[in-house]
Design a protein around this motif. Structure first.
Motif, mmCIF file in Angstrom:
data_model
loop_
_atom_site.group_PDB
_atom_site.id
_atom_site.type_symbol
_atom_site.label_atom_id
_atom_site.label_comp_id
_atom_site.label_asym_id
_atom_site.label_seq_id
_atom_site.Cartn_x
_atom_site.Cartn_y
_atom_site.Cartn_z
ATOM 1 N N ASN A 21 0.785 -1.226 0.000
ATOM 2 C CA ASN A 21 0.000 0.000 0.000
ATOM 3 C C ASN A 21 0.824 1.287 0.000
ATOM 4 O O ASN A 21 0.259 2.379 -0.023
ATOM 5 C CB ASN A 21 -0.991 0.002 1.170
ATOM 6 N N LEU A 22 2.140 1.205 0.018
ATOM 7 C CA LEU A 22 2.971 2.401 -0.101
ATOM 8 C C LEU A 22 3.469 2.606 -1.527
ATOM 9 O O LEU A 22 4.178 3.567 -1.808
ATOM 10 C CB LEU A 22 4.166 2.331 0.867
ATOM 11 N N TYR A 24 3.176 3.532 -5.562
ATOM 12 C CA TYR A 24 2.480 4.564 -6.327
ATOM 13 C C TYR A 24 2.610 4.237 -7.810
ATOM 14 O O TYR A 24 3.498 3.484 -8.220
ATOM 15 C CB TYR A 24 3.045 5.959 -6.014
ATOM 16 N N TRP A 30 3.212 -0.048 -10.861
ATOM 17 C CA TRP A 30 3.118 0.224 -9.426
ATOM 18 C C TRP A 30 4.491 -0.041 -8.848
ATOM 19 O O TRP A 30 5.073 -1.102 -9.062
ATOM 20 C CB TRP A 30 2.066 -0.664 -8.764
ATOM 21 N N CYS A 32 7.659 1.387 -5.648
ATOM 22 C CA CYS A 32 8.029 2.223 -4.506
ATOM 23 C C CYS A 32 9.216 3.098 -4.890
ATOM 24 O O CYS A 32 9.825 3.729 -4.037
ATOM 25 C CB CYS A 32 8.343 1.369 -3.278
ATOM 26 N N HIS A 79 5.974 8.092 1.098
ATOM 27 C CA HIS A 79 5.527 7.268 -0.021
ATOM 28 C C HIS A 79 4.040 7.363 -0.364
ATOM 29 O O HIS A 79 3.688 7.244 -1.530
ATOM 30 C CB HIS A 79 5.876 5.795 0.247
ATOM 31 N N ASN A 80 3.152 7.503 0.640
ATOM 32 C CA ASN A 80 1.716 7.534 0.331
ATOM 33 C C ASN A 80 0.932 8.229 1.451
ATOM 34 O O ASN A 80 0.235 7.584 2.221
ATOM 35 C CB ASN A 80 1.179 6.114 0.121
ATOM 36 N N LYS A 82 -1.747 9.653 1.487
ATOM 37 C CA LYS A 82 -3.202 9.462 1.403
ATOM 38 C C LYS A 82 -3.709 8.429 2.413
ATOM 39 O O LYS A 82 -4.870 8.459 2.786
ATOM 40 C CB LYS A 82 -3.612 9.038 -0.008
#
Length: 95
Positions: A21-22, A24, A30, A32, A79-80, A82
């Protein structure tokens, strides 16, 4: 759901759910930020944070490591961001 070995201080302490989930979307894959590598964060049943290191390289295995809350927050912010509130249950820090 895939499980991976989780390490703390170089010793296996259990199995945790794999996550990336980190990652992008870089416009093509997809990632990291490193080709064939993936990164994720999760929380153990007892509340500790772990970082998953995924790989697509032959001969390497996915694994996880227990990290401090501060390390976990820094990685999510880098990294994320959100998912910050979802992971930590608090608002994203504003400076």
């Amino acid at each position: 759901m895939a499980l991976v070995r989780c390490f703390e201080d170089g010793k296996v302490v259990g199995m945790v759910p794999y996550t990336d989930n980190l990652n992008y979307w870089d416009g093509h894959n997809w990632t990291c930020g490193s080709t064939g590598r993936h990164l994720g964060i999760g929380k153990t049943k007892d509340g500790r944070f772990y970082i998953c290191y995924g790989t697509q390289w032959e001969g390497e295995r996915d694994y996880a490591e227990i990290v401090s809350g501060q390390e976990a927050k820094e990685l999510v912010l880098r990294h994320n961001p959100k998912i910050y509130e979802e992971i930590f249950g608090e608002s994203l820090p504003v400076l």
